[in-house]
Design a protein around this motif. Structure first.
Motif, PDB file in Angstrom:
ATOM      1  N   GLN A 183       0.444  -1.258  -0.149  1.00  0.00           N
ATOM      2  CA  GLN A 183       0.135  -0.022   0.011  1.00  0.00           C
ATOM      3  C   GLN A 183       0.485   0.821   0.001  1.00  0.00           C
ATOM      4  O   GLN A 183       0.412   2.711  -0.737  1.00  0.00           O
ATOM      5  CB  GLN A 183      -1.418   0.212   0.898  1.00  0.00           C
ATOM      6  CG  GLN A 183      -1.801   1.338   0.843  1.00  0.00           C
ATOM      7  CD  GLN A 183      -2.702   1.041   0.368  1.00  0.00           C
ATOM      8  OE1 GLN A 183      -3.319  -0.779  -0.364  1.00  0.00           O
ATOM      9  NE2 GLN A 183      -3.175   1.675  -1.072  1.00  0.00           N
ATOM     10  N   ARG A 205       6.351   0.405  -8.833  1.00  0.00           N
ATOM     11  CA  ARG A 205       5.358   0.238 -10.338  1.00  0.00           C
ATOM     12  C   ARG A 205       4.871  -1.279  -9.771  1.00  0.00           C
ATOM     13  O   ARG A 205       3.591  -0.818  -9.466  1.00  0.00           O
ATOM     14  CB  ARG A 205       5.642   0.675 -11.699  1.00  0.00           C
ATOM     15  CG  ARG A 205       4.352   0.631 -12.155  1.00  0.00           C
ATOM     16  CD  ARG A 205       3.277   1.822 -11.694  1.00  0.00           C
ATOM     17  NE  ARG A 205       2.139   1.472 -12.952  1.00  0.00           N
ATOM     18  CZ  ARG A 205       1.033   1.026 -11.973  1.00  0.00           C
ATOM     19  NH1 ARG A 205       1.374  -0.450 -11.220  1.00  0.00           N
ATOM     20  NH2 ARG A 205       0.108   0.736 -12.829  1.00  0.00           N
ATOM     21  N   PRO A 210      -2.936  -0.941  -6.766  1.00  0.00           N
ATOM     22  CA  PRO A 210      -3.184   0.041  -7.491  1.00  0.00           C
ATOM     23  C   PRO A 210      -4.303   0.657  -7.292  1.00  0.00           C
ATOM     24  O   PRO A 210      -3.992   2.520  -7.686  1.00  0.00           O
ATOM     25  CB  PRO A 210      -5.171  -0.769  -8.204  1.00  0.00           C
ATOM     26  CG  PRO A 210      -4.513  -2.498  -8.105  1.00  0.00           C
ATOM     27  CD  PRO A 210      -3.845  -2.349  -6.886  1.00  0.00           C
ATOM     28  N   ASN A 211      -4.167   1.310  -5.996  1.00  0.00           N
ATOM     29  CA  ASN A 211      -4.543   2.858  -5.221  1.00  0.00           C
ATOM     30  C   ASN A 211      -3.347   3.063  -3.620  1.00  0.00           C
ATOM     31  O   ASN A 211      -3.123   3.873  -3.409  1.00  0.00           O
ATOM     32  CB  ASN A 211      -5.362   3.245  -4.505  1.00  0.00           C
ATOM     33  CG  ASN A 211      -5.377   1.529  -3.344  1.00  0.00           C
ATOM     34  OD1 ASN A 211      -5.115   0.906  -3.083  1.00  0.00           O
ATOM     35  ND2 ASN A 211      -7.063   2.316  -2.371  1.00  0.00           N
ATOM     36  N   ASP A 254       4.534   4.676 -16.128  1.00  0.00           N
ATOM     37  CA  ASP A 254       3.234   4.688 -15.745  1.00  0.00           C
ATOM     38  C   ASP A 254       3.185   5.181 -14.007  1.00  0.00           C
ATOM     39  O   ASP A 254       2.258   4.376 -13.802  1.00  0.00           O
ATOM     40  CB  ASP A 254       2.999   3.816 -15.901  1.00  0.00           C
ATOM     41  CG  ASP A 254       1.187   2.925 -16.100  1.00  0.00           C
ATOM     42  OD1 ASP A 254       0.545   4.448 -16.122  1.00  0.00           O
ATOM     43  OD2 ASP A 254       0.900   2.130 -15.184  1.00  0.00           O
ATOM     44  N   GLN A 275       1.948   7.850  -7.536  1.00  0.00           N
ATOM     45  CA  GLN A 275       0.982   6.891  -7.302  1.00  0.00           C
ATOM     46  C   GLN A 275       0.476   6.067  -9.037  1.00  0.00           C
ATOM     47  O   GLN A 275       1.462   6.400  -9.342  1.00  0.00           O
ATOM     48  CB  GLN A 275      -0.430   7.186  -7.277  1.00  0.00           C
ATOM     49  CG  GLN A 275      -0.417   8.542  -7.962  1.00  0.00           C
ATOM     50  CD  GLN A 275      -2.059   9.228  -7.799  1.00  0.00           C
ATOM     51  OE1 GLN A 275      -2.623   8.831  -6.842  1.00  0.00           O
ATOM     52  NE2 GLN A 275      -3.225  10.309  -8.532  1.00  0.00           N
ATOM     53  N   PRO A 276      -0.091   5.316  -8.867  1.00  0.00           N
ATOM     54  CA  PRO A 276      -0.060   4.622 -10.359  1.00  0.00           C
ATOM     55  C   PRO A 276      -0.788   5.297 -11.588  1.00  0.00           C
ATOM     56  O   PRO A 276      -1.543   5.573 -10.815  1.00  0.00           O
ATOM     57  CB  PRO A 276      -0.468   2.573 -10.021  1.00  0.00           C
ATOM     58  CG  PRO A 276      -0.235   2.772  -9.038  1.00  0.00           C
ATOM     59  CD  PRO A 276       0.002   4.316  -7.989  1.00  0.00           C
ATOM     60  N   SER A 278      -1.891   4.666 -13.964  1.00  0.00           N
ATOM     61  CA  SER A 278      -3.832   4.353 -14.866  1.00  0.00           C
ATOM     62  C   SER A 278      -4.677   4.065 -13.491  1.00  0.00           C
ATOM     63  O   SER A 278      -6.045   4.121 -14.251  1.00  0.00           O
ATOM     64  CB  SER A 278      -3.757   3.374 -16.060  1.00  0.00           C
ATOM     65  OG  SER A 278      -2.555   1.996 -14.816  1.00  0.00           O
ATOM     66  N   THR A 279      -4.555   3.933 -11.677  1.00  0.00           N
ATOM     67  CA  THR A 279      -5.083   3.245 -11.584  1.00  0.00           C
ATOM     68  C   THR A 279      -5.147   4.345 -10.104  1.00  0.00           C
ATOM     69  O   THR A 279      -6.098   3.981  -9.144  1.00  0.00           O
ATOM     70  CB  THR A 279      -4.797   1.795 -10.593  1.00  0.00           C
ATOM     71  OG1 THR A 279      -3.648   1.642 -10.510  1.00  0.00           O
ATOM     72  CG2 THR A 279      -4.687   0.760 -12.354  1.00  0.00           C
ATOM     73  N   GLY A 280      -4.523   5.395  -9.756  1.00  0.00           N
ATOM     74  CA  GLY A 280      -4.135   6.295  -8.526  1.00  0.00           C
ATOM     75  C   GLY A 280      -5.301   7.094  -8.506  1.00  0.00           C
ATOM     76  O   GLY A 280      -6.519   7.202  -9.911  1.00  0.00           O
ATOM     77  N   LYS A 281      -5.856   7.600  -7.315  1.00  0.00           N
ATOM     78  CA  LYS A 281      -7.391   7.708  -7.137  1.00  0.00           C
ATOM     79  C   LYS A 281      -7.065   9.247  -6.252  1.00  0.00           C
ATOM     80  O   LYS A 281      -8.065   9.948  -6.114  1.00  0.00           O
ATOM     81  CB  LYS A 281      -7.787   6.954  -6.217  1.00  0.00           C
ATOM     82  CG  LYS A 281      -7.384   7.043  -4.839  1.00  0.00           C
ATOM     83  CD  LYS A 281      -8.546   6.470  -4.127  1.00  0.00           C
ATOM     84  CE  LYS A 281      -6.653   6.664  -2.074  1.00  0.00           C
ATOM     85  NZ  LYS A 281      -8.501   5.553  -0.697  1.00  0.00           N
TER      86      LYS A 281
END
Length: 431
Positions: A183, A205, A210-211, A254, A275-276, A278-281
C-alpha cells in the motif's frame, strides 16, 4: 552498465572503482552539459584512525551535469555502492529529533491518505527501522530493505524485518511473491543515491497496489541554490532533484506525481507523493502545480541557472581564500569546525586542505580520527581552550549560530570564528 576501472592522476596515479556513464539516468539521453565542475574529493565520510594515515585514499570525481533533454542534474561518475553503503554505520535512532520527525511523518501519511490498518508498508533504505517502527505502532505490517548488513540485522532483531540488500526490480518481485501488493512504499534521503533509478521505480510500480502510494524525501535543487548548500554534492548523491524532470520521469514509467510538501531538512528538501498513473485515486494538488510553475519561471531545467550558481560558488571561494591567506601570511593559525561528508566537499572544492591545521567536531566517534585524504587530525572542542588556533573556519556553516553560542568563551579569549557561506562573516564582529 558494467563496472570499469579508470586511472585518475590525482594521488599517486590511484586506480579508482567507479563507473562513468554517458547518458542521463532519468531519460537515457546523451545530450549532457557539465555545469558544476566541483573538484574531486575522497569519500566524504571516510575518516581514518591514526594507524591508517599512511594509506592513500583515492579521489573521485564530483563533476555535475545537466541533461539538456529532461533537465535532470546529476553526477555521471558513480562510485561502487558496495564501497559507500555496505559498511554504513549511521543509525537514524541516534537523532531523537529525527525519530520524532518520522513519527509525525508516518501519522501524516496514514491519516491524510486514509491508509487502512494491517496494510503493508515497505521502506527502501530503511536503516534501523525508525520510520517503520512508527508505521508498525499505527497497526501496519512492515518490511525494510537496506544494504548495510549489520544495521539490517539489528533492525530485524528489534522487530522490523529488513532485507540486507539494495532494492531492485528483482527484490521487488521477491517481496511481491512472498507478501503480496504494497500500500505504501517509502524512500527517504536515499532516492538521490541510486544510479539504477529506472529499475527501482519499475520495481516500485510493480509492487504498489492499484491505489498505493510512493512517498519519498529528497534534497530540493532550488533550495540547494537559494540556500547555497552546494556542499551537499558528494559521492553518495548521484542525483539532485527538481520537480519538472521528476514528473517527466515518473510519467514515462506509468507513475504520476500528485503532491509535494516542503521539508526543512538538509538545507531544503521535499516530500513527494506518486501513484500508479492509470489506477491512482489522488488528484494533483495546487501546491504541486504552484511549485512546477515556479520551476518553469526560474528555468530550473536549463543550464543557465547552474552556470550562474557555479560562478557564485567560485566568487565566494576567492573571498574565503583571500581572507585566510592574508591571515596566514600574518602569522595566524587556522583550524576548522565540522567533520562530516559535506565538510569534505567544502574542504576540497575550496582547496582548504593545506591551510587547515586541525578540525574540531563534537561527535565522539569522529574525534581522534583523521580527515579523508589529507588526514587532518580531528579533536574535541576542548582544543579551543587548551591550544586554540587564532581562527576557526566553520565548515559546518549551517550550524554556525549554535556552534558560536556554545563557544563564546573562545571568542572572549581572542579567537575568531569565520563563517564561509553563503557570505563570509567574521565573529566577533568589530564595533
Amino acid at each position: 552498465m558494467t563496472w570499469q576501472v579508470e586511472t585518475i592522476i590525482l594521488i599517486g596515479d590511484a586506480l579508482t572503482d567507479f563507473k562513468h556513464r554517458n547518458d542521463c539516468r532519468l531519460c537515457g539521453a546523451v545530450n549532457l552539459e557539465l555545469v558544476l565542475p566541483i573538484l574531486p574529493s575522497p569519500i566524504g565520510d571516510a575518516f581514518v584512525p591514526k594507524q591508517k594515515i599512511g594509506e592513500v585514499q583515492n579521489l573521485y570525481p564530483l563533476d555535475t551535469y545537466i541533461c539538456l533533454e529532461c533537465g535532470h542534474l546529476q553526477n555521471l561518475d558513480v562510485v561502487d555502492p558496495e564501497i559507500l553503503f555496505r559498511n554504513y554505520t549511521y543509525r537514524t535512532s541516534v537523532s531523537l529529533g529525527l525519530v520524532k520527525h518520522f513519527q509525525k511523518y508516518a501519522e501524516a501519511v496514514v491519516n491524510e491518505l486514509g491508509i487502512q490498518k494491517n496494510s503493508l508498508v515497505v521502506e527502501i533504505g530503511s536503516n534501523d527501522g525508525s520510520l517503520l517502527k512508527a508505521y508498525k505502532a499505527l497497526g501496519m505490517r512492515v518490511i525494510g530493505i537496506d544494504p548495510a548488513k549489520t544495521i539490517a540485522e539489528l533492525a530485524t532483531a528489534e522487530g522490523v524485518r529488513t532485507l540486507p540488500d539494495f532494492f531492485s526490480f528483482s527484490i521487488a518481485k521477491k517481496i511481491l511473491a512472498e507478501n503480496g501488493i504494497v500500500q505504501v512504499i517509502c524512500a527517504n534521503n536515499v532516492f538521490a543515491h541510486a544510479d539504477n533509478i529506472n529499475d527501482i521505480v519499475k520495481g516500485i510500480r510493480m509492487l504498489l497496489a492499484p491505489n498505493g502510494v510512493f512517498v519519498f524525501e529528497v534534497s530540493y535543487m532550488p533550495d540547494i541554490i537559494d540556500n547555497f548548500v552546494f556542499d551537499t554534492i558528494y559521492h553518495e548523491h548521484v542525483s539532485y532533484h527538481a520537480l519538472i524532470p521528476l514528473e517527466r520521469f515518473f510519467n514515462r514509467l506509468d507513475m504520476s506525481l500528485f503532491n509535494v510538501v516542503r521539508v526543512a531538512t538538509k538545507g531544503g528538501s521535499i516530500r513527494g507523493f506518486a501513484q500508479p498513473m492509470s489506477t491512482g485515486k489522488h488528484k494533483k494538488t495546487g501546491c504541486l502545480k504552484k511549485m512546477l510553475d515556479e520551476e518553469n519561471r526560474r528555468c530550473i531545467s536549463h543550464p543557465e541557472i547552474y552556470r550562474a550558481f557555479y560562478q557564485d560558488i567560485e566568487k565566494q571561494k576567492r573571498i574565503v581564500l583571500e581572507y585566510l591567506d592574508y591571515a596566514i601570511a600574518g602569522g595566524k593559525t587556522v583550524g576548522a569546525y565540522g567533520a562530516s561528508t559535506t565538510t569534505t566537499t567544502l574542504l576540497y572544492h575550496f582547496e582548504l586542505q593545506k591551510r587547515i591545521q586541525l578540525i574540531v567536531d563534537d561527535n565522539p566517534l569522529k574525534q581522534n580520527l583523521y580527515s579523508p585524504g589529507e588526514h587532518i587530525p580531528v579533536y574535541s572542542s576542548s582544543v579551543l581552550y587548551s591550544t586554540p588556533p587564532d581562527i576557526i573556519l566553520i565548515l559546518a556553516w549551517q550550524y554556525s549560530t549554535a556552534i558560536m553560542k556554545k563557544h563564546e568563551c573562545y571568542m572572549k579569549n581572542g579567537g575568531k570564528f569565520v563563517v564561509p557561506l553563503p557570505n563570509l562573516k567574521v565573529f566577533p564582529q568589530k564595533c
